[in-house]
Design an enzyme around this catalytic site. Structure first.
Site, mmCIF file in Angstrom:
data_model
loop_
_atom_site.group_PDB
_atom_site.id
_atom_site.type_symbol
_atom_site.label_atom_id
_atom_site.label_comp_id
_atom_site.label_asym_id
_atom_site.label_seq_id
_atom_site.Cartn_x
_atom_site.Cartn_y
_atom_site.Cartn_z
ATOM 1 N N GLU A 430 0.800 -1.107 -0.004
ATOM 2 C CA GLU A 430 -0.036 0.165 -0.098
ATOM 3 C C GLU A 430 0.727 1.308 0.104
ATOM 4 O O GLU A 430 0.523 2.236 -0.715
ATOM 5 C CB GLU A 430 -0.864 -0.002 1.264
ATOM 6 C CG GLU A 430 -1.919 -0.984 1.199
ATOM 7 C CD GLU A 430 -2.903 -1.193 -0.076
ATOM 8 O OE1 GLU A 430 -2.910 -0.340 -0.581
ATOM 9 O OE2 GLU A 430 -3.215 -2.454 -0.558
ATOM 10 N N ASP A 506 -4.735 -4.716 -9.286
ATOM 11 C CA ASP A 506 -3.944 -3.595 -9.909
ATOM 12 C C ASP A 506 -3.566 -3.996 -11.201
ATOM 13 O O ASP A 506 -3.733 -3.029 -12.188
ATOM 14 C CB ASP A 506 -2.703 -3.425 -8.977
ATOM 15 C CG ASP A 506 -2.801 -3.380 -7.586
ATOM 16 O OD1 ASP A 506 -3.776 -2.910 -7.303
ATOM 17 O OD2 ASP A 506 -1.991 -3.485 -6.882
#
Ligand code: ADP
Length: 609
Positions: A430, A506
Site C-alpha cells: 500500500e 492492480d
C-alpha cells in the site's frame, strides 16, 4: 421464457366441490328439514283415535291411503297424532259425525319458498361465486406471468404514483431537469404549445448508468405536473405467448388515453426495444410487442397529453425505429453526478437522517468520486446505521467517511488473521502505491491508507481523492496512474524480492487503462488516431469489442505489455530512490494499520527536510 404452469387446482376440482355441495343440500338439508317437522307427531293406536273421534276431540283429519296412515289433530290443532289405517268402512261417516274437518295437508311440507331457495337459488349463487373466485385467481396468476389468461392485459401493473417526488428531491442533474421542466409546463398548459403549433415530443428516453436517478426524474415529472403516472417495466410486457405483450401495450395506451394528461413510464425499455434482426430463433413475442409499441406511438395524435418516458442503460441496443423522430425523439442523458452534484445528492439524503453540524460535505463528495446517486444514498444510510451501532444520536464525519469505505470495499473483517509477514507485505504494497502517487506531480494526493482487511477481499487499500472535477485526462496522467497501480507490486519486489497475489486487481486495472490508451484514446505513436476497439454497453461497465485484424491485435498486446513494463520500471525507480522513506512509512502503517493522508505527507516531507 416463462415457464407454463398448470394451475394447481384444475377446474374439475372446483366443479366436484360444487356438485358435492348440491348433493349434500338435496340429500341431507331438505330431508332434515321435513324430518324436524315429522318429529313433532305423536304416534297413537287406532283405539285412541276412535275414542277421540267419539268424544269429538278431533280438529282436523287427513287420511292417506297410499301411506296407510291417518293424521289428525286435537281440537286446538296444537298436537298432531298419527295412527295406522284399519279396514273400517264406517271411517268416513264416523269422522263426519265427530265433527272433524277433512284436510289435505295437516303436516305442512317444507316451506315452498325455502325449498325453492335451497334447490334453485342457492346452487346458482354457489356457481356464480365459484366462477368469480376462479376468474380472479386466474387473473392474479396471469399477472404473475402465468399463461392462463389469453389476450387480456393485466392493467394492475400500472401503478398510479402518489409518491409526491418533486424536482427538488432530485439533486444535481440540472440539464436533465431543465429538459423535463418543459414537459411539466406542457402538461400544465398544453394550449400554450398548441397555439403556436408546436408539438411536444411523444417519447423521451432517459439514458444513463444504473442508479443515477432516471426513475426518480420520471416520478418527479409526474409529481410536478400533478398528473397520473403509469409505471411498468419493459420486461413485464414479454410473455410466454406471442401476442400477449402486444395486447398489454394496447391496453396500457388505452388506459393512458383515458387518463390523459398523464405520464407513462417504461423502465428498462431495452427489454422490448432491442434491435430486431433476422436471426433464426428470433424472439417473435418481443418483436410483436415492439411493433405494437411503435404502432401505438404513431397512432396517437400529437398533443393528446400522453407523454411517454422511458429509461435504459443500453441506448445503443435500441431499435432505430424506436428512436426516430415522432417516437422517442428526445434523449436525455442522466450521467453520473460530478463533484457538485455528489455534494448536493449527499445533502438531500442527509436531510433524512440526523447529522453533526460540522460535516465537510465537499470532502465526502470528493472521496466518493465516481459514485452514483443510489450509491451516495446508500453511503448516507450506512453512516446513520453506523452511528446507531456505536450508540451515537447523529452521524459524524467519521461515520460518513467509514461508510464510503464500506460501500467501496465492504465491511471491516473482524476476525481475518493475517500473519505478521503478510501484514508487512500488505503495508509495503500500500505504501508503494501511495509513495509512487505522491512522488509523481500529477497524481492526486493520498487521502487514506489502510491495511485492515475488508469483506470484499481487499487486504488494504490506498484511497486517492481528486481535488476537483476532471473532464480531460492527459496521457501523462494516465501513465502516472498506471505507474501508481504497479507501485504496490514494485515495492514488494524491491523489499522482499518476491511477489504475491495481492496485485491481481492492480494488474487488471492497469491493463485496462493501458489498452484503452492504445486502442481508443489514440495515445500510441504507431497507430495514431485509429479506433481499434469500440465500446459496447457504455453505461454498464464499458465492455469493448475489437475492430482490427489479428496482426494488429498481436501488435496491440505487445504495446500494452511494453507500456505497463515502462511504468512499472518508473515506479520501481521512484521507490528505490526513496527506499528509506518507504521503510519508514511502511513500518508506521504496520503499527497504526490506518493512516491519513496528512500523516503520510508529514512523514514524507520530514524526510525531504
Ligand atoms: P435509475 O432508475 O437511474 O437506476 P433510480 O432513479 O431508481 O435510478 O435511483 C435509485 C435511488 O438513488 C433513488 O431512490 C434515490 O434515493 C437515489 N438517487 C439517485 N440519483 C439521485 C439524485 N440525483 N438525487 C437524489 N437521489 C438520487
Amino acid at each position: 421464457m416463462n415457464e407454463v404452469k398448470t394451475p394447481k387446482k384444475p377446474l374439475l376440482y372446483y366443479s366436484c366441490i360444487a356438485l358435492l355441495i348440491l348433493l349434500l343440500l338435496n340429500f341431507l338439508a331438505l330431508p332434515l328439514l321435513s324430518q324436524s317437522q315429522q318429529n313433532q307427531i305423536q304416534e297413537v293406536d287406532y283405539g285412541t283415535f276412535m275414542t277421540m273421534a267419539e268424544n269429538m276431540e278431533i280438529g282436523q283429519v287427513q287420511v292417506s291411503e297410499n301411506e296407510n296412515q291417518i293424521l289428525f289433530t286435537n281440537k286446538d290443532n296444537t298436537i298432531v297424532y298419527r295412527t295406522g289405517m284399519m279396514p273400517d268402512l264406517n271411517l268416513t261417516q264416523m269422522l263426519r259425525d265427530s265433527g272433524a274437518q277433512f284436510s289435505s295437508e295437516i303436516i305442512q311440507q317444507a316451506d315452498p319458498l325455502l325449498s325453492f331457495l335451497l334447490t334453485w337459488i342457492l346452487p346458482i349463487i354457489i356457481f356464480v361465486a365459484l366462477g368469480q373466485y376462479l376468474s380472479k385467481k386466474i387473473m392474479k396468476s396471469a399477472g404473475g406471468a402465468n399463461s392462463m389468461m389469453f389476450g387480456k392485459s393485466n392493467a394492475k401493473v400500472y401503478v398510479q404514483s402518489s409518491a409526491g417526488i418533486k424536482f427538488a428531491d432530485v439533486a444535481g442533474e440540472d440539464e436533465a431537469k431543465d429538459s423535463l421542466k418543459e414537459i411539466v409546463e406542457y402538461l400544465h398548459d398544453p394550449s400554450k404549445y398548441k397555439d403556436i403549433g408546436a408539438t411536444m415530443p411523444k417519447g423521451i428516453l432517459l439514458v444513463g448508468p444504473p442508479g443515477t436517478g432516471k426513475t426518480m426524474l420520471a416520478k418527479a415529472v409526474a409529481g410536478e405536473a400533478n398528473v397520473p403516472f403509469f409505471s411498468i417495466s419493459g420486461s413485464e410486457f414479454v410473455e410466454m405467448f406471442v401476442g400477449m405483450g402486444a395486447s398489454k401495450v394496447r391496453d396500457l395506451f388505452k388506459q393512458a388515453k383515458e387518463k390523459a394528461p398523464c405520464i407513462v413510464f417504461i423502465d428498462e425499455i431495452d427489454a422490448i426495444g432491442k434491435k430486431r434482426d433476422n436471426r433464426i430463433g428470433g424472439n417473435d413475442e418481443r418483436e410483436q410487442t415492439l411493433n405494437q409499441l411503435l404502432t401505438e406511438m404513431d397512432g396517437f395524435e400529437d398533443n393528446t397529453g400522453v407523454i411517454i418516458l422511458s429509461a435504459t442503460n443500453r441506448p445503443e441496443s435500441l431499435d432505430p425505429a424506436l428512436t426516430r423522430p415522432g417516437r422517442f425523439d428526445r434523449r436525455i442523458p442522466v450521467e453520473l453526478p460530478d463533484l457538485k452534484g455528489r455534494e448536493e445528492i449527499l445533502k438531500v439524503h442527509a436531510k433524512k437522517i440526523k447529522v453533526a453540524e460540522d460535516i465537510d460535505w465537499n470532502k465526502i463528495a470528493r472521496m466518493a468520486s465516481g459514485a452514483s446517486g443510489a450509491e451516495l444514498a446508500n453511503i448516507v444510510n450506512e453512516a446513520a446505521l453506523r452511528a446507531v451501532r456505536d450508540g451515537r444520536r447523529y452521524a459524524t464525519q467519521a461515520d460518513l467517511e467509514e461508510s464510503i469505505e464500506v460501500v467501496i470495499a465492504g465491511y471491516q473483517k473482524k476476525n481475518a488473521i493475517l500473519t505478521d509477514q503478510e501484514k508487512r507485505v500488505v503495508a509495503y504494497h500500500e505504501i508503494g502505491h501511495a509513495l509512487v502517487a505522491a512522488k509523481q506531480n500529477n497524481s492526486a494526493p493520498v487521502q487514506k491508507i489502510t491495511i485492515v482487511p475488508r469483506t470484499s477481499g481487499a487486504l488494504g487499500y490506498t484511497m486517492q481523492v481528486e481535488e476537483g472535477n476532471h473532464y480531460l485526462v492527459s496521457k501523462e496522467e494516465l501513465e502516472n496512474k498506471i505507474a501508481t497501480l504497479t507501485g504496490g507490486r514494485a515495492a514488494e519486489d524491491l523489499v522482499f524480492h518476491s511477489i504475491s497475489t495481492g496485485a491481481a486487481n492492480d494488474i487488471e486495472q492497469a491493463t485496462k487503462l493501458a489498452r484503452a490508451m492504445i486502442t481508443r484514446y489514440g495515445m500510441s505513436e504507431d497507430f495514431g488516431m485509429v479506433a481499434l476497439e469500440t465500446v459496447t454497453d457504455q453505461y454498464l461497465g464499458g465492455d469493448t469489442s475489437l475492430a482490427c485484424s489479428a496482426e494488429t491485435q498481436a501488435e496491440i498486446d505487445r504495446k500494452v505489455v511494453a507500456l505497463i513494463k515502462a511504468q512499472y520500471e518508473k515506479a520501481a525507480k521512484i521507490l528505490a530512490e526513496n527506499q528509506q522513506k518507504l521503510d519508514e512509512l511502511a513500518s508506521y502503517l504496520y503499527e497504526k494499520e490506518t493512516i491519513s493522508g496528512e500523516e503520510f505527507m508529514e512523514i514524507l516531507n520530514n524526510e525531504a527536510a
